[in-house]
Write a protein that holds these residues in place. Structure first.
Motif, short mmCIF file in Angstrom:
data_model
loop_
_atom_site.label_atom_id
_atom_site.label_comp_id
_atom_site.label_asym_id
_atom_site.label_seq_id
_atom_site.Cartn_x
_atom_site.Cartn_y
_atom_site.Cartn_z
N ILE A 3 0.82 -1.20 0.00
CA ILE A 3 0.00 0.00 0.00
C ILE A 3 0.86 1.26 0.00
CG2 ILE A 3 -0.31 0.15 2.49
CD1 ILE A 3 -3.04 0.76 -0.11
N GLU A 4 2.05 1.19 0.63
CA GLU A 4 2.94 2.35 0.64
C GLU A 4 3.44 2.67 -0.76
OE1 GLU A 4 3.49 -0.37 2.55
OE2 GLU A 4 3.03 0.34 4.57
N ALA A 6 1.85 1.96 -3.53
CA ALA A 6 0.71 2.49 -4.28
C ALA A 6 0.47 3.96 -3.95
CB ALA A 6 -0.54 1.67 -3.99
N ILE A 7 0.64 4.32 -2.68
CA ILE A 7 0.45 5.71 -2.28
C ILE A 7 1.52 6.59 -2.92
CG2 ILE A 7 0.52 7.31 -0.32
CD1 ILE A 7 -0.71 5.03 1.36
N LEU A 8 2.77 6.13 -2.92
CA LEU A 8 3.85 6.93 -3.52
C LEU A 8 3.68 7.06 -5.04
CD1 LEU A 8 6.95 5.71 -1.51
CD2 LEU A 8 5.84 7.95 -1.42
N LEU A 9 3.29 5.98 -5.70
CA LEU A 9 3.06 6.06 -7.15
C LEU A 9 1.90 6.99 -7.47
CD1 LEU A 9 3.58 2.42 -8.41
CD2 LEU A 9 4.96 4.42 -8.92
N ALA A 10 0.85 6.94 -6.68
CA ALA A 10 -0.29 7.82 -6.90
C ALA A 10 0.07 9.27 -6.64
CB ALA A 10 -1.46 7.39 -6.02
N ALA A 11 0.90 9.51 -5.62
CA ALA A 11 1.34 10.89 -5.34
C ALA A 11 2.19 11.42 -6.48
CB ALA A 11 2.11 10.94 -4.03
N ALA A 12 3.06 10.58 -7.02
CA ALA A 12 3.87 10.99 -8.17
C ALA A 12 2.98 11.27 -9.38
CB ALA A 12 4.90 9.92 -8.50
N PHE A 66 -8.77 3.77 -1.57
CA PHE A 66 -8.93 4.95 -0.73
C PHE A 66 -7.60 5.66 -0.46
CE2 PHE A 66 -9.17 6.81 3.56
CZ PHE A 66 -10.13 7.78 3.31
N TRP A 67 -6.60 4.95 0.01
CA TRP A 67 -5.33 5.58 0.39
C TRP A 67 -4.55 6.10 -0.82
CZ3 TRP A 67 -5.36 7.25 4.97
CH2 TRP A 67 -6.05 6.57 5.95
N PRO A 68 -4.47 5.38 -1.93
CA PRO A 68 -3.76 5.95 -3.08
C PRO A 68 -4.42 7.22 -3.63
CG PRO A 68 -3.85 3.60 -3.31
CD PRO A 68 -4.72 3.94 -2.14
N ILE A 69 -5.74 7.33 -3.57
CA ILE A 69 -6.35 8.56 -4.07
C ILE A 69 -6.03 9.74 -3.16
CG2 ILE A 69 -8.63 8.34 -3.00
CD1 ILE A 69 -7.89 9.68 -6.49
N ILE A 70 -5.86 9.48 -1.86
CA ILE A 70 -5.43 10.55 -0.97
C ILE A 70 -3.99 10.96 -1.31
CG2 ILE A 70 -4.86 11.09 1.43
CD1 ILE A 70 -7.36 9.59 2.24
#
Length: 89
Positions: A3-4, A6-12, A66-70
């Motif tokens: 999940i971490e 995915a969050i970093l890729l989504a933030a990028a 949910f977390w990647p969209i944030i």
């Protein structure tokens, strides 16, 4: 993918969208690709690992995107702030 990651890729992705797309509304709307991609990846993972499916695996479709969209929204916000500061100069 954890999940971490995915969050970093989504933030990028959100950051790149904010820098490249000048219209903020269109850029924000393009962030809808993040949960769609996460649902696609989750479906693919569940198809490849049928032995790991549990009775609560259906809830993954609600909570995994949910977390990647944030993260994407945070990256998008940082990109907008940097672009506005760059435009002022």
């Amino acid at each position: 993918m954890a999940i971490e990651g995915a969050i970093l890729l989504a933030a990028a992705f959100g950051f790149i969208v904010a820098i490249l797309i000048s219209n903020a509304k269109l850029g924000c709307a393009s962030l809808a690709l993040v949960p769609i991609a996460m649902i696609f990846l989750l479906t693919r993972w569940q198809d490849q690992n049928p032995d790991a499916i549990r009775s609560t695996s259906g809830l993954d479709f609600l909570f995994v995107p949910f977390w990647p969209i944030i993260g994407a929204l945070c990256g998008f916000t940082v990109g907008l702030i940097l672009r506005e500061q760059n435009d002022e100069r």
